[in-house]
Motif scaffolding. Structure first.
Motif, short mmCIF file in Angstrom:
data_model
loop_
_atom_site.label_atom_id
_atom_site.label_comp_id
_atom_site.label_asym_id
_atom_site.label_seq_id
_atom_site.Cartn_x
_atom_site.Cartn_y
_atom_site.Cartn_z
N PRO A 39 5.13 9.13 3.82
CA PRO A 39 4.37 8.13 4.56
C PRO A 39 3.06 8.70 5.08
CG PRO A 39 6.21 8.93 5.87
CD PRO A 39 6.38 9.51 4.51
N PRO A 40 1.99 7.91 5.11
CA PRO A 40 0.72 8.38 5.68
C PRO A 40 0.92 8.86 7.11
CG PRO A 40 0.42 6.30 4.53
CD PRO A 40 1.90 6.53 4.60
N GLU A 41 0.11 9.79 7.54
CA GLU A 41 0.26 10.42 8.85
C GLU A 41 0.37 9.42 10.00
OE1 GLU A 41 0.94 13.11 11.70
OE2 GLU A 41 0.95 13.45 9.54
N TYR A 91 14.97 -2.43 7.04
CA TYR A 91 14.82 -3.27 8.23
C TYR A 91 14.34 -2.43 9.41
CZ TYR A 91 16.09 -6.17 12.25
OH TYR A 91 16.06 -6.87 13.44
N ASP A 92 14.98 -1.30 9.64
CA ASP A 92 14.61 -0.43 10.76
C ASP A 92 13.16 0.05 10.62
OD1 ASP A 92 17.15 -0.72 11.78
OD2 ASP A 92 17.90 1.17 10.96
N ALA A 93 12.74 0.37 9.38
CA ALA A 93 11.38 0.86 9.15
C ALA A 93 10.36 -0.24 9.40
CB ALA A 93 11.24 1.40 7.73
N ILE A 94 10.65 -1.47 8.96
CA ILE A 94 9.73 -2.59 9.19
C ILE A 94 9.61 -2.89 10.67
CG2 ILE A 94 9.39 -5.06 8.84
CD1 ILE A 94 8.70 -3.49 6.37
N SER A 153 0.82 -1.22 0.00
CA SER A 153 0.00 0.00 0.00
C SER A 153 0.85 1.26 0.00
CB SER A 153 -0.93 0.01 1.22
OG SER A 153 -0.20 0.23 2.42
N LEU A 154 2.14 1.12 0.30
CA LEU A 154 3.04 2.27 0.35
C LEU A 154 3.68 2.56 -1.01
CD1 LEU A 154 4.84 1.54 3.74
CD2 LEU A 154 2.88 3.04 3.33
N VAL A 155 3.52 1.64 -1.95
CA VAL A 155 4.11 1.83 -3.28
C VAL A 155 3.49 3.05 -3.96
CG1 VAL A 155 4.38 0.83 -5.58
CG2 VAL A 155 4.63 -0.61 -3.55
N GLY A 156 4.35 3.91 -4.51
CA GLY A 156 3.88 5.09 -5.24
C GLY A 156 3.68 6.32 -4.38
N LYS A 157 3.74 6.18 -3.05
CA LYS A 157 3.55 7.34 -2.17
C LYS A 157 4.86 8.13 -2.08
CE LYS A 157 -0.14 5.29 0.59
NZ LYS A 157 -1.19 6.12 -0.02
N SER A 213 3.94 8.26 10.06
CA SER A 213 4.91 9.28 9.65
C SER A 213 6.25 9.09 10.33
CB SER A 213 4.36 10.68 9.95
OG SER A 213 4.09 10.82 11.34
N TYR A 214 6.25 8.31 11.42
CA TYR A 214 7.49 8.11 12.17
C TYR A 214 8.57 7.37 11.38
CZ TYR A 214 5.11 3.65 13.05
OH TYR A 214 4.45 2.46 12.92
N ILE A 215 8.20 6.68 10.28
CA ILE A 215 9.24 5.98 9.50
C ILE A 215 10.01 6.95 8.62
CG2 ILE A 215 7.94 3.82 9.51
CD1 ILE A 215 7.30 4.29 6.56
N GLY A 216 9.46 8.15 8.42
CA GLY A 216 10.14 9.17 7.62
C GLY A 216 10.18 8.84 6.14
N THR A 217 10.57 9.84 5.36
CA THR A 217 10.65 9.66 3.91
C THR A 217 11.71 8.64 3.52
OG1 THR A 217 9.97 11.97 3.61
CG2 THR A 217 10.94 10.87 1.71
N ALA A 218 12.82 8.64 4.25
CA ALA A 218 13.89 7.68 3.96
C ALA A 218 13.42 6.25 4.21
CB ALA A 218 15.12 7.98 4.80
N GLY A 219 12.68 6.03 5.31
CA GLY A 219 12.16 4.70 5.60
C GLY A 219 11.15 4.25 4.57
N LEU A 220 10.30 5.19 4.13
CA LEU A 220 9.32 4.88 3.10
C LEU A 220 10.00 4.45 1.81
CD1 LEU A 220 6.41 4.94 1.93
CD2 LEU A 220 6.83 7.35 1.36
#
Length: 254
Positions: A132-134, A168-171, A125-129, A137-144
């Motif tokens: 990150p959804p609000e 790994y950190d984002a998951i 569901s995160l593909v193409g975003k 948001s804690y995963i940040g753009t880099a995590g996304l």
């Protein structure tokens, strides 16, 4: 380097043995050899690249709700899959030779379950975003971006995959904090349907009371005598349960 390793949580019988290996099985064992891999690319990863202490995302594959369910680590570096030359083994390879083994495996140690399993559908569901959804948001753009570049999305069939540290950190963060729409919970068991002829009230799921079933009339016309029913055939004997499995991993599973 972190890795993602897939295992099948649902029963599947191969040569009379159940090859499933769920998070429950893994947690119960604590540590397990990761045998049965029959992909040369995955085998080479285990033989040459995985190192003691490398982190692992434990993934349920080939099931209704695939996803990352637990964290683990490599507890023993690559060594020959000694069962591959055994004809009774579910993943026997006639070309495998003990003196010159074709297949290798590692041992993996269970660390902990994720409070919020990170399902494949939530990752996709995160593909193409672009952000990150609000709620996550804690995963940040880099995590996304790291998640979007995962082999899980781009090379999904590989059963042993490398994972970039940021991914790994984002998951792990998603698994610990949640915030995404979760679909990993098992569906609720249906309650037995109330007997329509019962004279008592039944409470509906929303708390409303269902009307009582009508009581049978005390007086009724005598019914014609029915022919005596034929005796029922004896019930068939229940099939014996499948034998316990030995396989701890999966090959190229979806």
């Amino acid at each position: 380097m972190p890795w993602l390793m897939k295992a099948e949580p649902d029963t599947r019988i191969v040569k009379g043995k159940d090859v499933k290996f769920s998070v429950d099985d893994f947690e119960s064992m604590g540590e397990s050899p990761w045998d049965g891999v029959r992909s040369h690319e995955a085998k080479n990863i285990m033989k040459e690249k995985m190192k003691l202490g490398d982190k692992v995302l434990f993934y349920h594959s080939n099931c209704k709700v695939p996803g990352v369910y637990a964290l683990a680590e490599i507890s023993k570096e690559g060594y020959p899959d000694s069962d591959s030359p055994t004809s009774s083994h579910p993943y026997y390879d006639a070309k495998s030779d003990e003196s010159n083994p074709t297949w290798y495996m590692v041992s993996v140690r269970f660390i902990k379950r994720l409070e919020h399993p990170v399902t494949l559908s939530s990752v996709k569901s995160l593909v193409g975003k672009t952000a990150p959804p609000e709620p996550i948001s804690y995963i940040g753009t880099a995590g996304l971006k790291a998640i979007q570049n995962m082999a899980l999305i781009n090379r999904g069939r590989l059963s042993v995959q490398p994972v970039e540290q940021e991914a790994y950190d984002a998951i792990v963060a998603l698994g610990e904090k949640g915030g995404f729409e979760e679909d990993a919970k098992a569906p609720k068991k249906r309650t037995p349907k109330e007997d329509k002829d019962a004279g008592t009230n039944a409470v509906a799921a929303d708390g409303d009371e269902k009307p009582a079933a009508k009581k049978a009339k005390t007086e009724s016309k005598p019914k014609a005598t029915k022919a005596e029913p034929k005796p029922k055939a004896a019930p068939k004997a229940a099939a014996p349960p499948p034998p316990s499995g030995t396989r701890r991993s999966t090959r190229l599973a979806k």
